[in-house]
Write a protein that holds these residues in place. Structure first.
Motif, PDB file in Angstrom:
ATOM      1  N   GLN A   1     -18.499   0.380 -37.186  1.00 21.23           N
ATOM      2  CA  GLN A   1     -18.390   1.800 -36.859  1.00 21.23           C
ATOM      3  C   GLN A   1     -17.747   1.923 -35.492  1.00 21.23           C
ATOM      4  O   GLN A   1     -18.192   1.301 -34.531  1.00 21.23           O
ATOM      5  N   LEU A   2     -16.697   2.711 -35.378  1.00 21.46           N
ATOM      6  CA  LEU A   2     -15.985   2.864 -34.116  1.00 21.46           C
ATOM      7  C   LEU A   2     -16.237   4.207 -33.435  1.00 21.46           C
ATOM      8  O   LEU A   2     -15.820   4.406 -32.303  1.00 21.46           O
ATOM      9  N   HIS A   3     -16.880   5.121 -34.140  1.00 28.28           N
ATOM     10  CA  HIS A   3     -17.215   6.417 -33.529  1.00 28.28           C
ATOM     11  C   HIS A   3     -18.541   6.892 -34.073  1.00 28.28           C
ATOM     12  O   HIS A   3     -18.650   7.129 -35.276  1.00 28.28           O
ATOM     13  N   PRO A   4     -19.527   7.038 -33.267  1.00 28.96           N
ATOM     14  CA  PRO A   4     -19.559   6.623 -31.868  1.00 28.96           C
ATOM     15  C   PRO A   4     -19.793   5.114 -31.768  1.00 28.96           C
ATOM     16  O   PRO A   4     -20.313   4.497 -32.684  1.00 28.96           O
ATOM     17  N   LEU A   5     -19.421   4.564 -30.633  1.00 24.73           N
ATOM     18  CA  LEU A   5     -19.753   3.161 -30.360  1.00 24.73           C
ATOM     19  C   LEU A   5     -21.216   3.101 -29.935  1.00 24.73           C
ATOM     20  O   LEU A   5     -21.696   3.977 -29.209  1.00 24.73           O
TER      21      LEU A   5
ATOM     22  N   PRO B   1     -19.109   8.376 -27.381  1.00 29.07           N
ATOM     23  CA  PRO B   1     -18.110   9.005 -28.248  1.00 29.07           C
ATOM     24  C   PRO B   1     -16.780   8.257 -28.188  1.00 29.07           C
ATOM     25  O   PRO B   1     -16.330   7.861 -27.111  1.00 29.07           O
ATOM     26  N   ASN B   2     -16.176   8.064 -29.354  1.00 28.70           N
ATOM     27  CA  ASN B   2     -14.905   7.352 -29.454  1.00 28.70           C
ATOM     28  C   ASN B   2     -14.113   7.914 -30.635  1.00 28.70           C
ATOM     29  O   ASN B   2     -13.702   7.177 -31.520  1.00 28.70           O
ATOM     30  N   PRO B   3     -13.921   9.251 -30.665  1.00 27.87           N
ATOM     31  CA  PRO B   3     -13.323   9.869 -31.850  1.00 27.87           C
ATOM     32  C   PRO B   3     -11.895   9.420 -32.139  1.00 27.87           C
ATOM     33  O   PRO B   3     -11.472   9.389 -33.287  1.00 27.87           O
ATOM     34  N   ASP B   4     -11.161   9.053 -31.105  1.00 32.14           N
ATOM     35  CA  ASP B   4      -9.769   8.637 -31.313  1.00 32.14           C
ATOM     36  C   ASP B   4      -9.639   7.114 -31.449  1.00 32.14           C
ATOM     37  O   ASP B   4      -8.532   6.600 -31.530  1.00 32.14           O
ATOM     38  N   HIS B   5     -10.781   6.419 -31.458  1.00 33.21           N
ATOM     39  CA  HIS B   5     -10.826   4.952 -31.578  1.00 33.21           C
ATOM     40  C   HIS B   5     -10.010   4.280 -30.472  1.00 33.21           C
ATOM     41  O   HIS B   5      -9.427   3.220 -30.673  1.00 33.21           O
TER      42      HIS B   5
ATOM     43  N   GLU C   1     -25.086   6.075 -27.358  1.00 35.38           N
ATOM     44  CA  GLU C   1     -23.939   6.387 -28.211  1.00 35.38           C
ATOM     45  C   GLU C   1     -22.797   6.846 -27.314  1.00 35.38           C
ATOM     46  O   GLU C   1     -22.944   7.776 -26.526  1.00 35.38           O
TER      47      GLU C   1
ATOM     48  N   ARG D   1     -16.788   6.334 -18.684  1.00 33.79           N
ATOM     49  CA  ARG D   1     -17.105   7.269 -19.765  1.00 33.79           C
ATOM     50  C   ARG D   1     -18.588   7.588 -19.745  1.00 33.79           C
ATOM     51  O   ARG D   1     -19.378   6.839 -19.189  1.00 33.79           O
TER      52      ARG D   1
END
Length: 179
Positions: A100-104, A161-165, A159, A136
């Motif tokens: 899972q890349l979003h969220p990290l 956030p990493n929405p744009d990976h 958590e 961040r």
């Protein structure tokens, strides 16, 4: 269907001719038999169609039961089985590993002295230990109720956030919890 309609039409004509005495009763009976046979054939075809539809629906249902859905979105990081390999019905086979890349998720072992001051929803600054990545903000999503007596720490999960990976998973980071 067209043959049945044609046979019915011929039967009506022969019955009219039979009342006028121009056709024998045997000829009318033969046409009645032909109409009856064609009606039975049509019923058989309709039943076969219904059976085919039910079989199709059953096949789709069976296929849907075999569908495997990932519990979360992410990126496939490992595929231990190849297409065509047998999968255990007990579910013990690992088909894919998904990251899972979003969220990290960031797991931090925090000294036990801080246990009473950290709560779910608190924010923390995350310094990713890679060049060119800005600081961040992450949010505490879990505080373990169990301490590790050996290290005198407890687990805190954050958590990020990493929405744009933009950040790859697995990077080292320093976490600065605000108390």
């Amino acid at each position: 269907l067209a043959a049945l309609s044609d046979a019915r039409q011929r039967l009506e004509q022969r019955e009219a001719l039979a009342t006028a005495g121009l056709v024998t009763a045997e000829e009318v009976d033969e046409l009645r038999t032909e109409v009856h046979v064609r009606e039975l054939a049509l019923l058989g075809a309709e039943e076969e169609h219904l059976i085919a539809v039910l079989e199709r629906d059953r096949s789709w249902t069976m296929l849907a039961r075999l569908e495997i859905a990932a519990p979360a979105g992410g990126v496939v990081t490992a595929r231990p089985l190849s297409p065509g390999e047998l999968v255990s019905r007990s579910g013990m086979s690992t088909l894919l590993e998904i990251s899972q890349l979003h969220p990290l998720l960031i797991d931090v072992h925090v000294p036990i002295d801080s246990w009473s001051s950290i709560e779910v929803g608190d924010e923390a600054e995350v310094e990713v230990l890679a060049p060119g990545i800005a600081m961040r903000t992450a949010t505490v999503s879990y505080v373990s109720p169990i301490a590790d007596a050996g290290s005198e720490t407890f687990l805190v999960r954050l958590e990020l956030p990493n929405p744009d990976h933009a950040l790859p998973a697995g990077l080292r980071a320093r976490v600065h919890l605000t108390e």
